[in-house]
Design a protein around this motif. Sequence first.
Motif, short mmCIF file in Angstrom:
data_model
loop_
_atom_site.label_atom_id
_atom_site.label_comp_id
_atom_site.label_asym_id
_atom_site.label_seq_id
_atom_site.Cartn_x
_atom_site.Cartn_y
_atom_site.Cartn_z
N PHE A 122 52.58 -20.93 -35.98
CA PHE A 122 53.28 -20.30 -34.86
C PHE A 122 52.68 -20.76 -33.37
N ARG A 123 51.64 -20.78 -33.59
CA ARG A 123 50.82 -21.26 -32.22
C ARG A 123 51.22 -22.69 -31.89
N ASN A 124 50.85 -23.58 -33.02
CA ASN A 124 51.26 -24.70 -32.95
C ASN A 124 52.73 -25.45 -32.38
N ALA A 125 53.62 -24.28 -32.68
CA ALA A 125 55.11 -24.41 -32.39
C ALA A 125 55.19 -24.12 -30.92
N GLY A 126 54.31 -23.55 -30.23
CA GLY A 126 54.41 -23.21 -28.91
C GLY A 126 54.54 -21.67 -28.57
N TRP A 127 54.40 -20.87 -29.56
CA TRP A 127 54.55 -19.46 -29.52
C TRP A 127 53.05 -18.97 -28.91
N GLN A 128 53.28 -17.80 -28.10
CA GLN A 128 52.04 -17.11 -27.80
C GLN A 128 51.68 -16.01 -29.07
N ALA A 129 50.59 -16.01 -29.60
CA ALA A 129 50.35 -15.28 -30.78
C ALA A 129 49.09 -14.53 -30.46
N LEU A 130 48.91 -13.03 -31.16
CA LEU A 130 47.78 -12.15 -31.13
C LEU A 130 47.52 -11.87 -32.49
N GLU A 131 46.26 -11.67 -33.15
CA GLU A 131 45.82 -11.12 -34.26
C GLU A 131 45.19 -9.80 -34.04
N SER A 132 45.61 -8.77 -34.69
CA SER A 132 45.06 -7.25 -34.34
C SER A 132 43.50 -7.63 -34.95
N ASP A 133 43.49 -8.13 -36.03
CA ASP A 133 42.12 -8.25 -36.55
C ASP A 133 41.12 -8.78 -35.77
N GLN A 134 41.60 -9.95 -34.78
CA GLN A 134 40.61 -10.43 -33.93
C GLN A 134 40.49 -9.46 -32.56
N GLY A 184 49.53 -4.87 -23.78
CA GLY A 184 49.10 -5.33 -22.59
C GLY A 184 49.38 -6.86 -22.38
N GLU A 185 48.95 -7.61 -23.35
CA GLU A 185 49.20 -9.10 -23.36
C GLU A 185 50.52 -9.33 -23.27
N VAL A 186 51.37 -8.97 -24.50
CA VAL A 186 52.69 -9.06 -24.43
C VAL A 186 53.47 -8.85 -23.06
N ALA A 187 53.36 -7.64 -22.51
CA ALA A 187 53.83 -7.34 -21.19
C ALA A 187 53.69 -8.17 -20.05
N SER A 188 52.36 -8.91 -20.26
CA SER A 188 52.02 -9.67 -19.08
C SER A 188 52.75 -11.10 -18.99
N ARG A 189 53.24 -11.45 -20.24
CA ARG A 189 53.93 -12.63 -20.51
C ARG A 189 55.34 -12.49 -21.11
N PRO A 190 56.34 -11.83 -20.22
CA PRO A 190 57.65 -11.66 -20.98
C PRO A 190 58.74 -12.75 -20.95
N ASP A 191 57.88 -13.85 -20.52
CA ASP A 191 58.68 -15.28 -20.30
C ASP A 191 58.49 -15.99 -21.55
#
Length: 201
Positions: free
Chosen positions: A26-38, A102-109
């Motif tokens: 997904f990241r390679n496709a241009g998405w912002q991504a987060l991993e809870s485990d990280q 917080g991360e998701v809310a900071s980049r709603p675009d």
Amino acid sequence: MACAFLVKVGLTGGIGCGKSTVVGLFRNAGWQALESDQIVRDLLATDPVIKEAIRKRWGGEVILEKGGVNRRAVAEHVFANKNDLLWLESLLHPLVRSAWQGEVASRPDVNWLVEIPLLFEKSLETVFDLTVCVSSPPDVVETRMAARGYTGEEVDRRRQRQMPLEDKMRLADHVITNAGSLEFLEQQTKRLIAQISGIQS
């Protein structure tokens, strides 16, 4: 054509099913991504309040010489004792959720993918527009986890603390099957990303 709307996707799946690989695609496709485990790993490595609480709970043997938390040692406690698991979850989960929200809310675009192993267990599916479950056959998971140094008993104990994979697959909007071939996993993930992009257009 510009996207008519943006999407938040919640990603879950069983232990050793390849969630991190899907996150990377997904990241390679241009998405912002987060991993809870990280996020958990970062908290255990850097947060002094969390480290002190864990030291008081289980003693100095769960603290590494360099000062971080020995996650393998902690796992021995929490996957053998439900009360220990609930205690650790009460310590970490509010912080993890606050971090990714917080991360998701900071980049709603942008489009977001958030990996949450306990997505359905914690009733977080309603936070997302779509949910995706990554699944793998048990023998593939066991081979993969053995390569990481985990015994079959350790894998079983982790499975017992999660919702059965079959239930996660049933609840998810989309299922990606990781049967061991990276090419097959990539094909499915890229197809799903294209499908979402088609809906957005």
